[in-house]
Write an enzyme that holds these catalytic residues in place. Structure first.
Site, PDB file in Angstrom:
ATOM      1  N   ALA A  30       0.836  -1.202   0.000  1.00  0.00           N
ATOM      2  CA  ALA A  30       0.000   0.000   0.000  1.00  0.00           C
ATOM      3  C   ALA A  30       0.870   1.251   0.000  1.00  0.00           C
ATOM      4  O   ALA A  30       0.607   2.207  -0.740  1.00  0.00           O
ATOM      5  CB  ALA A  30      -0.929  -0.008   1.210  1.00  0.00           C
ATOM      6  N   TYR A  31       1.895   1.249   0.812  1.00  0.00           N
ATOM      7  CA  TYR A  31       2.805   2.399   0.867  1.00  0.00           C
ATOM      8  C   TYR A  31       3.471   2.598  -0.494  1.00  0.00           C
ATOM      9  O   TYR A  31       3.505   3.717  -1.029  1.00  0.00           O
ATOM     10  CB  TYR A  31       3.866   2.181   1.949  1.00  0.00           C
ATOM     11  CG  TYR A  31       4.806   3.342   2.131  1.00  0.00           C
ATOM     12  CD1 TYR A  31       4.418   4.460   2.868  1.00  0.00           C
ATOM     13  CD2 TYR A  31       6.076   3.331   1.567  1.00  0.00           C
ATOM     14  CE1 TYR A  31       5.273   5.539   3.037  1.00  0.00           C
ATOM     15  CE2 TYR A  31       6.940   4.407   1.731  1.00  0.00           C
ATOM     16  CZ  TYR A  31       6.539   5.507   2.468  1.00  0.00           C
ATOM     17  OH  TYR A  31       7.391   6.580   2.627  1.00  0.00           O
TER      18      TYR A  31
END
Length: 255
Positions: free
Chosen positions: A161-162
């Site tokens: 996600a990052y």
């Protein structure tokens, strides 16, 4: 104004400018805010941590403070309008607010955690740019510096996600830079490798060790090193770079 040892006044490339710094109460954001303030800018601090804002502001010339929820477009718009009114416009945006999310594989990653990381790291930057650009267009000058990550270029394992959110910030920066290329506004992003900040508390020791192992210099970056790059990108001297990606990775970045 203090003088340097050689008797000359310190260089103040941001004198008379107004700068919004998101996530400006700690880490990279705080270091950039301090540098821009030292170089003459009036600072507007945006963060969701009210107590942190009250702690940080006095050292920044009693900076203008806005409690902002980066995942809420209306909250960001209110902050932009209030800051522009209080400071007489917005010349510089440093979009630094972000979170890491958990360190897990894609197939184990909680959907709610994914949504939160994208909401803060990508949607939040979009909301900030969207709210600030009209204020910049009313003047003849604007500088936007989005804090992305080398993870957005390479994709860190166990940080999907990052990595995805920061890849999105890079794409957003390129698009907006092209849209504003014939204006007086320049839009660029910085892609640091791991920088020693309080965000490390959100990561596992194994992930921290992995990130350090990828840096040829064998050390983490310092917030003041990122602040120095951001200061240039926010200045008049950055005149022919827009929609660009600036690495600060200790040799890690390969393209």
């Amino acid at each position: 104004m203090h003088e340097q040892a050689d008797g000359h006044a310190p260089h103040r490339p941001h004198a008379g400018r107004t700068a919004v710094v998101t996530g400006g109460v700690s880490g990279i954001g705080q270091a950039i805010a301090a540098r821009l303030h030292a170089e003459g800018a009036r600072i507007g601090l945006w963060d969701r941590d009210r107590a942190g804002l009250d702690r940080a502001a006095p050292a920044l010339g009693d900076a203008h403070r806005e409690v902002v929820e980066m995942t809420d477009a209306a909250s960001v718009q209110r902050a932009a309008d209030a800051t522009a009114a209080a400071l007489g416009g917005i010349d510089i945006l440093i979009a630094s607010a972000g979170i890491t999310g958990p360190n897990m594989t894609v197939w184990e990653y909680p959907v709610a955690a994914w949504d939160e990381v994208i909401a803060v790291n990508l949607n939040g930057v979009f909301y900030c740019c969207r709210a600030v650009v009209p204020h910049m267009l009313r003047g003849t000058f604007g500088r936007i510096v989005n804090i992305a990550s080398v993870a957005g270029k390479e994709g860190n394992p166990n940080a999907s996600a990052y990595s995805a959110s920061k890849a999105g910030v890079i794409g957003l920066t390129k698009s907006l830079g092209k849209e504003l290329a014939t204006s007086g506004i320049r839009v660029n992003c910085i892609t640091p490798a791991a920088i020693e900040t309080p965000m490390f508390a959100q990561m596992t020791e194994a992930h921290i060790a992995y990130m350090k192992s990828k840096i040829p210099m064998g050390r983490f970056g310092l917030v003041d090193e990122v602040a120095a790059m951001a200061s240039f990108l926010a200045s008049d001297a950055c005149s022919f770079s827009t929609g660009a990606v600036f690495d600060i990775s200790g040799g890690r970045a390969t393209y």
